[in-house]
Design a protein around this motif. Structure first.
Motif, short mmCIF file in Angstrom:
data_model
loop_
_atom_site.label_atom_id
_atom_site.label_comp_id
_atom_site.label_asym_id
_atom_site.label_seq_id
_atom_site.Cartn_x
_atom_site.Cartn_y
_atom_site.Cartn_z
N PRO A 404 0.83 -1.22 0.00
CA PRO A 404 0.00 0.00 0.00
C PRO A 404 0.86 1.26 0.00
CG PRO A 404 -0.76 -1.57 1.65
CD PRO A 404 0.56 -2.06 1.18
N GLY A 405 0.45 2.20 -0.80
CA GLY A 405 1.12 3.48 -0.87
C GLY A 405 0.13 4.56 -1.23
N ARG A 406 0.60 5.76 -1.23
CA ARG A 406 -0.28 6.89 -1.55
C ARG A 406 -0.68 6.85 -3.00
NH1 ARG A 406 -0.35 12.49 1.11
NH2 ARG A 406 -1.78 13.67 -0.20
N ARG A 407 -1.95 7.14 -3.23
CA ARG A 407 -2.48 7.19 -4.59
C ARG A 407 -2.55 8.64 -5.04
NH1 ARG A 407 -5.07 2.40 -5.89
NH2 ARG A 407 -5.02 3.23 -8.00
N PHE A 408 -2.03 8.92 -6.21
CA PHE A 408 -2.05 10.27 -6.78
C PHE A 408 -3.05 10.28 -7.93
CE2 PHE A 408 1.93 10.04 -4.57
CZ PHE A 408 2.15 11.31 -4.08
N PHE A 409 -4.06 11.13 -7.79
CA PHE A 409 -5.12 11.20 -8.79
C PHE A 409 -4.88 12.30 -9.81
CE2 PHE A 409 -6.86 9.39 -4.92
CZ PHE A 409 -7.45 8.23 -5.39
N ASP A 410 -4.04 13.26 -9.50
CA ASP A 410 -3.68 14.27 -10.48
C ASP A 410 -2.71 13.64 -11.49
OD1 ASP A 410 -3.57 17.38 -11.06
OD2 ASP A 410 -1.53 16.62 -11.24
N PRO A 411 -2.99 13.72 -12.80
CA PRO A 411 -2.11 13.03 -13.78
C PRO A 411 -0.66 13.50 -13.71
CG PRO A 411 -4.19 13.72 -14.79
CD PRO A 411 -4.15 14.35 -13.44
N LEU A 412 -0.46 14.82 -13.58
CA LEU A 412 0.92 15.32 -13.54
C LEU A 412 1.62 14.85 -12.27
CD1 LEU A 412 3.18 16.96 -14.74
CD2 LEU A 412 2.18 19.02 -13.71
#
Length: 899
Positions: A404-412
């Motif tokens: 598990p890790g942080r999910r980044f939803f911003d494409p950049l």
């Protein structure tokens, strides 16, 4: 003496018990003084026999001790009988009489010698006896004198008593019957003797066994128990035969007096010889501990994870760990993962152990944060292991899962974090990472809207390129990876519009929960999400308007009436919203939520019409100007860094175009940060020529001129990017930037030496600490600029700006506290009138800090106190009216509490 007087007989009869008790005391006193040597010697003989001292000394010494002891007893008895005198009643009366003033008992027993025939003399004598009788009636028993200090100055009696008590507690009183020397000691006279103990391991918590008291033929003992045997008497009379220790190698003689060994297996233990015994030992094995993963790891919203597990052991688990290894076979080898990964040690995490309660059977949750790990969001294998006190380990079945890790939803943001992962995967990906980041930042107009993230990304890229040119090391790689992580977080947080979208989503989810009547737990979670979204939105809004020169930390609703709302009042609205939902008042909660949505949609950082209005007066105004100038200097430093790289690489074509047009025109915007809202004053940094043109394309410069500063010399609308001076030109390059940084540092130092809001309070101390950190960061930035290290200077300048913001925030809090105290004390002279056109919902002018309320006198006239009393009476009347709504009555009650 005679006792014929009726008065004396009556009085002495009343002294019967005092006389008896005094006589008993005399008896105890004479017995103690006459026979104390007898019991002292007797105690010593009993103690010697209980401790079996006769077995530890030679026969001669034992016989001599016995003879002297018996002789002492006989002499003590003879001497005591010779000195002892049985106390009589007369002795008791004399002892009692000596304690009374005037010897009244002797007087009562006397008769009148002369003048008995004279009536007057007889009357005097009778009066005297009556007085003495009265004193005699006050007689009390006399305590015996049991002190033997003069007879026993060395306190031998106490030594004997102490040894006797120790013998009772730790000796064998039955061995006194066999006291006396014999050839070979008491043990030989009675035959061979032995003692044995079995001590289980301490971690089992089981008691020890005394083998002499065990009559059973078999024993159940834990594995690892220690057996201790003591054989007395003639060597060889007793031997030990055992099959439980599984000892090999050099083993002590079976007839050794002291033997120690551990029980490792079931078997027999026998003591052969006269008085010997045998037992069968059944070993209770210490089973290895077990551990199992209850469920796959659960990712939290902040990137952390929870891993529940269950562990057991017959005597308790001591410690445990979780080992995480990369499952390379399951990794999808594409893009940056195609190259061979660098060798990394498995990630080892300590398992949490229960603090209270037993560890024999428990369930716990491993909570940790591995979102920065190079293996985050990649296939891994997790295996748990636990250990017991014996050192045995137990392992769980390996679990194949995604770390598990942080999910980044911003494409950049996701792209930047992916490049970070590739760089940590292998340094061979450095060139590819640099190329992709260059492609991402090419022509960023309309694509990268977060200026701070863009600056951090460009600095990280230059650091990576510099490291590659000199040979990339692990330290530089890790430094760049940390910078890319910060860029990803900054991009993920997004701009004001993104924060507003998240806020609206949180409000929509809460509104939906209100309509369908969600549970209290769900409402609490949604309220927490709303709080976070609101805090993020306010922070982003403040940062945006801070760059435009609006430094006021109050929140304003952009309405014609100019109403203000503080952060505390906003929090009160959220608390009231949660309270209404918990009480089931969903309709009122929905209305309050709609009102909150209206406030957040029109929210902005408040700014007065007469220049900047900062809570705290001139001191905070000056610090705000310093912060704006520091941000402007940071932008110029970055532009100078870009120019230097372009000149060094000789890229005047494509690179030059990217340096001016390809900076998305935002470098022009960044050059204008902190100057919008100044009109045509042309204020700049110390040492900067007012009105100097800023780099950027022509149209972008025109837009900014119309929006913030109007037209300024050196940057006419429609001119090309090269119309104004390039960054660093006309300013002697980095040395001029260093001079400007030094001027700012000295300016901040002078400001910090003056009076600041909140001095003497906790918030004031925090503000001064923040200013001190800002000054240190500015000093480091100045040194870096003088050394030509613009990249390092940018980092120090960013630290300085963060410290300045923290200091302003602390001073704002201190001002808010002081304003609240001042309004309660009625100090109306300390507040100033608000800016023209701004008023509270009651039409009153707001104070200096923009908060609700006023200091103006609302009650005017001669009869002010009577009018105030009428208002209070009306408030009390309405607060007690049950027909009024509950929220109105509660508000009135809270209002009356102040009076």
């Amino acid at each position: 003496m005679s006792e014929g007087s009726p008065l004396s007989e009556t009085t002495l009869a009343r002294l019967k018990w005092p006389v008896r008790l005094t006589r008993f005391g005399l008896l105890a006193e004479r017995v103690t003084q006459s026979f104390w040597p007898v019991w002292t010697i007797l105690f010593l003989l009993i103690a010697a026999g209980a401790f079996k001292l006769q077995d530890d000394v030679s026969v001669e010494v034992a016989w001599a001790g016995l003879v002297f002891g018996i002789g002492g007893l006989i002499f003590g008895l003879w001497n005591g009988i010779r000195k002892f005198r049985w106390p009589s009643r007369e002795d008791a009366l004399q002892r009692l009489d000596r304690t009374l003033p005037g010897r009244p008992i002797a007087t009562l027993r006397d008769t009148q010698a002369i003048g008995a025939a004279d009536a007057a003399s007889a009357e005097v004598w009778q009066a005297h006896q009556a007085r003495m009788a009265e004193r005699a009636r006050q007689a009390r028993p006399v305590q015996p004198d049991l002190s033997l200090t003069r007879r026993d100055p060395f306190a031998l009696r106490y030594v004997a008593l102490l040894v006797f008590l120790l013998a009772l507690g730790f000796g064998s009183i039955w061995s006194v019957a066999g006291f006396g020397p014999s050839s070979g000691g008491a043990a030989v006279a009675a035959g061979p003797a032995w003692e044995g103990w079995v001590q289980p391991p301490a971690y089992t918590g089981k008691p020890s066994f005394y083998l002499n008291d065990i009559s059973a033929a078999s024993l159940d003992v834990p594995q690892g128990s220690q057996v201790t045997l003591r054989l007395y008497g003639r060597v060889g009379a007793l031997t030990v035969d055992e099959t439980v220790s599984h000892r090999t190698g050099e083993v002590a003689s079976a007839s050794a007096a002291d033997q120690n060994f551990a029980v490792e297996q079931s078997g027999t233990l026998a003591i052969d010889g006269k008085g010997g015994r045998s037992w069968t030992f059944h070993v209770i094995p210490d089973k290895p501990p077990t551990v199992a993963i209850v469920a796959p790891p659960v990712r939290k919203a902040d990137g952390k994870f929870d891993l529940p597990f269950h562990a057991t052991d017959d005597y308790g688990v001591v410690k445990g760990k979780a080992t995480i290894t990369l499952d390379l076979a399951k990794v999808e080898r594409r893009y940056g993962l195609t190259v061979a990964p660098e060798a990394r040690q498995p990630v080892v995490l300590d398992l949490p152990m229960p603090i209270n309660g037993k560890r024999t059977d428990f369930t716990a949750v491993l909570n940790d944060d591995l979102q920065k790990s190079p293996w985050a969001n990649l296939p891994v294998t997790i295996q748990l292991s636990v250990q017991d006190a014996l050192g045995q380990t137990g392992q769980s079945a390996p679990m194949e899962t995604v770390l598990p890790g942080r999910r980044f939803f911003d494409p950049l943001a996701a792209a930047v974090v992916e490049m970070r992962r590739d760089l940590l995967w292998s340094m061979a990906n450095a060139e590819r990472v640099d190329q992709i980041l260059r492609a991402v930042t090419w022509h960023p107009q309309g694509f990268i809207t977060n200026q701070k993230a863009y600056l951090l990304l460009r600095v990280a890229m230059k650091r990576l390129e510099a490291g590659m040119s000199q040979g990339l090391t692990g330290a530089v790689r890790d430094e760049v990876a940390d910078a890319l992580w910060q860029v990803g977080l900054e991009l993920e947080r997004g701009t004001v519009a993104d924060a507003l979208d998240r806020l609206h989503q949180a409000q929509d989810r809460l509104s939906e929960a209100i309509r369908r009547g969600a549970s209290k737990d769900e409402i609490a979670q949604l309220m927490q999400d709303l709080n976070k979204a609101l805090e993020n939105y306010v922070a982003r809004l403040a940062e945006q308007q801070q760059g435009q020169g609006q430094q006021d930390q109050q929140l304003s609703q952009n309405q014609p009436s100019g109403q203000f709302i503080t952060g505390d009042q906003m929090q009160q609205m959220l608390d009231r919203l949660q309270q209404l939902m918990e009480q089931g008042k969903m309709a009122e909660a929905q209305q309050l939520l709609d009102r909150l949505r209206q406030l957040t949609e029109n929210m902005q950082v408040a700014q007065g019409q007469n220049g900047m209005r900062i809570p705290g007066g001139k001191s905070m105004q000056g610090l705000a100007d310093t912060l704006r100038q520091q941000q402007q200097l940071s932008d110029n430093t970055f532009q100078d860094l870009q120019r230097r790289f372009a000149q060094q690489n000789g890229q005047q074509g494509q690179e030059g175009q990217m340096g001016q047009q390809g900076q998305m025109g935002q470098l022009g915007q960044m050059g204008q940060l902190g100057q919008q809202g100044q009109g045509q004053q042309g204020q700049g940094l110390p040492g900067q020529t007012p009105g100097a043109g800023q780099p950027g394309d022509g149209q972008q410069g025109q837009g900014q001129g119309q929006q913030g500063q109007g037209q300024q010399p050196g940057g006419q609308p429609g001119q090309g990017a090269g119309t104004g001076p390039a960054p660093g030109q006309g300013q002697a390059g980095g040395q001029n930037l260093a001079d400007q940084q030094g001027t700012l540092r000295r300016q901040l130092q002078q400001q910090a030496q003056g009076m600041l809001p909140g001095d003497g309070t906790q918030a004031g101390r925090e503000a001064r600490d923040a200013l001190k950190r800002a000054e240190q960061a500015m000093n480091q930035a100045e040194q870096a600029l003088r050394q030509g290290d613009n990249a390092g200077a940018l980092d120090n300048q960013a630290q300085a700006m963060d410290a300045l913001r923290q200091g302003l925030h602390s001073m704002d809090q201190a001002m808010a506290q002081q304003q609240g105290q001042g309004s309660q004390s009625g100090n109306s002279q300390q507040a100033s009138r608000g800016p023209q056109g701004y008023s509270d919902p009651l039409g009153r002018q707001v104070g200096q800090t923009g908060g609700l309320g006023t200091v103006q006198n609302m009650l005017q006239g001669d009869d002010t106190y009577r009018r105030a009393r009428e208002i209070l009476d009306e408030l009390r009347k309405r607060a007690g009216d049950p027909n009024r709504p509950s929220f109105e009555r509660n508000y009135l009650k809270r209002l009356l509490n102040f009076f």
